[in-house]
Design a protein around this motif. Sequence first.
Motif, PDB file in Angstrom:
ATOM      1  N   LEU A  13       0.866  -1.201   0.030  1.00  7.62           N
ATOM      2  CA  LEU A  13       0.014  -0.068  -0.058  1.00  7.62           C
ATOM      3  C   LEU A  13       0.889   1.412  -0.117  1.00  7.62           C
ATOM      4  O   LEU A  13       0.660   2.342  -0.666  1.00  7.62           O
ATOM      5  N   MET A  14       1.929   1.131   0.926  1.00  6.63           N
ATOM      6  CA  MET A  14       2.806   2.321   0.985  1.00  6.63           C
ATOM      7  C   MET A  14       3.608   2.761  -0.579  1.00  6.63           C
ATOM      8  O   MET A  14       3.619   3.797  -0.845  1.00  6.63           O
ATOM      9  N   PHE A  15       3.768   1.798  -1.136  1.00  4.57           N
ATOM     10  CA  PHE A  15       4.219   1.982  -2.823  1.00  4.57           C
ATOM     11  C   PHE A  15       3.490   2.092  -3.888  1.00  4.57           C
ATOM     12  O   PHE A  15       3.807   2.314  -4.938  1.00  4.57           O
ATOM     13  N   ARG A  16       2.115   2.000  -3.288  1.00  7.09           N
ATOM     14  CA  ARG A  16       1.012   1.864  -4.578  1.00  7.09           C
ATOM     15  C   ARG A  16       0.952   3.384  -4.975  1.00  7.09           C
ATOM     16  O   ARG A  16       0.991   4.440  -4.179  1.00  7.09           O
ATOM     17  N   ARG A  17       0.929   3.524  -6.177  1.00 10.43           N
ATOM     18  CA  ARG A  17       1.022   4.870  -7.106  1.00 10.43           C
ATOM     19  C   ARG A  17      -0.655   5.286  -6.966  1.00 10.43           C
ATOM     20  O   ARG A  17      -1.432   4.317  -6.902  1.00 10.43           O
ATOM     21  N   PRO A  18      -1.045   6.460  -6.496  1.00 12.31           N
ATOM     22  CA  PRO A  18      -2.302   7.128  -6.471  1.00 12.31           C
ATOM     23  C   PRO A  18      -2.948   6.988  -8.145  1.00 12.31           C
ATOM     24  O   PRO A  18      -2.110   7.025  -9.167  1.00 12.31           O
ATOM     25  N   VAL A  19      -4.437   6.757  -7.901  1.00  8.78           N
ATOM     26  CA  VAL A  19      -4.976   6.822  -9.478  1.00  8.78           C
ATOM     27  C   VAL A  19      -4.771   8.049  -9.847  1.00  8.78           C
ATOM     28  O   VAL A  19      -5.079   9.064  -9.087  1.00  8.78           O
ATOM     29  N   ARG A  20      -4.524   8.343 -11.393  1.00 10.87           N
ATOM     30  CA  ARG A  20      -4.576   9.416 -11.936  1.00 10.87           C
ATOM     31  C   ARG A  20      -5.820   9.631 -12.685  1.00 10.87           C
ATOM     32  O   ARG A  20      -6.392   8.739 -13.065  1.00 10.87           O
ATOM     33  N   MET A  21      -6.288  10.826 -12.995  1.00 11.69           N
ATOM     34  CA  MET A  21      -7.732  11.262 -13.266  1.00 11.69           C
ATOM     35  C   MET A  21      -7.320  11.816 -14.932  1.00 11.69           C
ATOM     36  O   MET A  21      -6.538  12.524 -14.883  1.00 11.69           O
ATOM     37  N   GLN A  22      -8.320  11.446 -15.976  1.00 15.75           N
ATOM     38  CA  GLN A  22      -8.232  11.786 -17.155  1.00 15.75           C
ATOM     39  C   GLN A  22      -9.678  12.272 -17.769  1.00 15.75           C
ATOM     40  O   GLN A  22     -10.654  11.567 -16.730  1.00 15.75           O
ATOM     41  N   CYS A  23      -9.619  12.924 -18.530  1.00 10.47           N
ATOM     42  CA  CYS A  23     -11.087  13.477 -19.232  1.00 10.47           C
ATOM     43  C   CYS A  23     -11.164  12.807 -20.589  1.00 10.47           C
ATOM     44  O   CYS A  23     -10.379  13.078 -21.450  1.00 10.47           O
ATOM     45  N   GLY A  24     -12.406  12.124 -20.589  1.00 14.58           N
ATOM     46  CA  GLY A  24     -12.536  11.312 -21.916  1.00 14.58           C
ATOM     47  C   GLY A  24     -13.690  12.076 -22.407  1.00 14.58           C
ATOM     48  O   GLY A  24     -14.603  12.558 -21.971  1.00 14.58           O
ATOM     49  N   ALA A  25     -13.884  11.859 -23.897  1.00 19.68           N
ATOM     50  CA  ALA A  25     -14.908  12.243 -24.828  1.00 19.68           C
ATOM     51  C   ALA A  25     -15.374  11.095 -25.560  1.00 19.68           C
ATOM     52  O   ALA A  25     -14.923  10.543 -26.247  1.00 19.68           O
ATOM     53  N   LEU A  26     -16.701  10.964 -25.070  1.00 21.20           N
ATOM     54  CA  LEU A  26     -17.769   9.733 -25.930  1.00 21.20           C
ATOM     55  C   LEU A  26     -18.188  10.745 -27.268  1.00 21.20           C
ATOM     56  O   LEU A  26     -19.250  11.463 -26.875  1.00 21.20           O
ATOM     57  N   CYS A  27     -17.599  10.640 -28.437  1.00 16.14           N
ATOM     58  CA  CYS A  27     -17.961  11.760 -29.671  1.00 16.14           C
ATOM     59  C   CYS A  27     -19.115  10.883 -30.156  1.00 16.14           C
ATOM     60  O   CYS A  27     -19.080   9.611 -30.625  1.00 16.14           O
ATOM     61  N   ASP A  92      -4.849   0.926 -17.373  1.00 14.69           N
ATOM     62  CA  ASP A  92      -3.577   1.197 -17.049  1.00 14.69           C
ATOM     63  C   ASP A  92      -2.943   1.833 -17.853  1.00 14.69           C
ATOM     64  O   ASP A  92      -2.929   1.272 -19.184  1.00 14.69           O
ATOM     65  N   LYS A  93      -2.281   2.960 -17.710  1.00  9.21           N
ATOM     66  CA  LYS A  93      -1.487   3.813 -18.924  1.00  9.21           C
ATOM     67  C   LYS A  93      -0.237   3.549 -18.771  1.00  9.21           C
ATOM     68  O   LYS A  93       0.530   3.542 -17.645  1.00  9.21           O
ATOM     69  N   GLY A  94       0.399   3.355 -20.130  1.00  9.47           N
ATOM     70  CA  GLY A  94       1.804   3.091 -19.759  1.00  9.47           C
ATOM     71  C   GLY A  94       2.633   4.367 -19.888  1.00  9.47           C
ATOM     72  O   GLY A  94       2.185   5.128 -21.165  1.00  9.47           O
ATOM     73  N   LEU A  95       3.598   4.707 -19.251  1.00 11.49           N
ATOM     74  CA  LEU A  95       4.300   6.051 -19.477  1.00 11.49           C
ATOM     75  C   LEU A  95       5.448   5.954 -20.184  1.00 11.49           C
ATOM     76  O   LEU A  95       5.982   4.720 -20.333  1.00 11.49           O
ATOM     77  N   ASN A  96       6.076   7.020 -20.516  1.00  7.16           N
ATOM     78  CA  ASN A  96       7.174   6.992 -21.307  1.00  7.16           C
ATOM     79  C   ASN A  96       8.432   6.249 -20.767  1.00  7.16           C
ATOM     80  O   ASN A  96       9.140   5.662 -21.356  1.00  7.16           O
ATOM     81  N   ASN A  97       8.482   6.326 -19.410  1.00 10.70           N
ATOM     82  CA  ASN A  97       9.552   5.766 -18.588  1.00 10.70           C
ATOM     83  C   ASN A  97       9.483   4.167 -18.356  1.00 10.70           C
ATOM     84  O   ASN A  97      10.123   3.507 -17.662  1.00 10.70           O
ATOM     85  N   GLY A  98       8.124   3.708 -19.071  1.00 14.73           N
ATOM     86  CA  GLY A  98       7.893   2.358 -19.034  1.00 14.73           C
ATOM     87  C   GLY A  98       7.055   1.806 -17.699  1.00 14.73           C
ATOM     88  O   GLY A  98       6.548   0.721 -17.613  1.00 14.73           O
ATOM     89  N   LYS A 100       3.753   1.738 -15.371  1.00 16.72           N
ATOM     90  CA  LYS A 100       2.236   1.800 -15.773  1.00 16.72           C
ATOM     91  C   LYS A 100       1.524   2.621 -14.530  1.00 16.72           C
ATOM     92  O   LYS A 100       1.788   2.132 -13.508  1.00 16.72           O
ATOM     93  N   VAL A 101       0.710   3.538 -14.675  1.00 22.60           N
ATOM     94  CA  VAL A 101      -0.019   3.952 -13.685  1.00 22.60           C
ATOM     95  C   VAL A 101      -1.630   3.879 -13.986  1.00 22.60           C
ATOM     96  O   VAL A 101      -2.101   3.665 -15.025  1.00 22.60           O
ATOM     97  N   GLU A 102      -2.450   3.532 -13.044  1.00 21.19           N
ATOM     98  CA  GLU A 102      -3.761   3.285 -13.085  1.00 21.19           C
ATOM     99  C   GLU A 102      -4.537   4.736 -13.171  1.00 21.19           C
ATOM    100  O   GLU A 102      -4.081   5.832 -12.366  1.00 21.19           O
ATOM    101  N   CYS A 103      -5.293   4.735 -14.167  1.00 23.30           N
ATOM    102  CA  CYS A 103      -6.208   6.065 -14.656  1.00 23.30           C
ATOM    103  C   CYS A 103      -7.539   5.860 -14.541  1.00 23.30           C
ATOM    104  O   CYS A 103      -7.969   4.600 -14.759  1.00 23.30           O
ATOM    105  N   MET A 104      -8.277   6.547 -14.122  1.00 16.51           N
ATOM    106  CA  MET A 104      -9.686   6.740 -13.958  1.00 16.51           C
ATOM    107  C   MET A 104     -10.042   7.875 -15.061  1.00 16.51           C
ATOM    108  O   MET A 104      -9.760   9.030 -14.786  1.00 16.51           O
ATOM    109  N   VAL A 105     -10.770   7.467 -16.147  1.00 14.62           N
ATOM    110  CA  VAL A 105     -11.441   8.502 -17.144  1.00 14.62           C
ATOM    111  C   VAL A 105     -12.603   8.720 -16.733  1.00 14.62           C
ATOM    112  O   VAL A 105     -13.500   7.789 -16.836  1.00 14.62           O
ATOM    113  N   GLN A 106     -12.886  10.022 -16.562  1.00 19.96           N
ATOM    114  CA  GLN A 106     -14.168  10.605 -16.274  1.00 19.96           C
ATOM    115  C   GLN A 106     -14.832  10.944 -17.862  1.00 19.96           C
ATOM    116  O   GLN A 106     -14.080  11.638 -18.593  1.00 19.96           O
ATOM    117  N   VAL A 107     -15.807  10.334 -18.303  1.00 22.92           N
ATOM    118  CA  VAL A 107     -16.312  10.658 -19.630  1.00 22.92           C
ATOM    119  C   VAL A 107     -17.450  11.377 -19.686  1.00 22.92           C
ATOM    120  O   VAL A 107     -18.510  11.482 -18.965  1.00 22.92           O
TER     121      VAL A 107
END
Length: 168
Positions: A13-27, A92-98, A100-107
């Motif tokens: 739990l101490m080393f778990r990365r926080p969830v990152r938020m993204q904004c998504g479009a359902l077009c 899970d989003k792969g970052l440039n440094n290799g 992965k971070v968990e992302c929550m996408v608000q749609v």
Amino acid sequence: MNILNRIAADVRLMFRRPVRMQCGALCYRFKKKSAMPEMLLITSRDTGRWVIPKGWPMEGKLCHEAAAREAYEEAGVKGHASDEKIGFYMYDKGLNNGLKVECMVQVYPVVVLDMLKNFPEKGSRKLEWVSFGEAAKRVAEPALKTLILSYEQRLLGTMNQPSRSAAS
């Protein structure tokens, strides 16, 4: 043994990365001849999988405005983004440094009014208009599949509503 399991869980739990938020479009748009709704899918630049336009929040913009901006940058979409989110999904989003971070996408739904020929990411993605059912088959994230299908039902439900003046 129980104490070791507890310590191991606490360390994870101490080393778990926080969830990152993204904004998504359902077009989406309505076909001219049948008036049936269809939605836009794009491919991701790295893996080529089918996704919706999405990105990080932008300073000075609300999430639905950032989603509309991502739709423009990634797909050339000009339209109206609702400020009412229709849900979220995780991936899970792969970052440039290799890493992965968990992302929550608000749609947020974006009704497409125009498609531009030139836009920032033109040529780096495929774009395709498909039925909502086909879109749900193509995307990988189960929660996004559910969001797509439930939003289609919402759209169809509003289309089948009798107008108030006709009912009076």
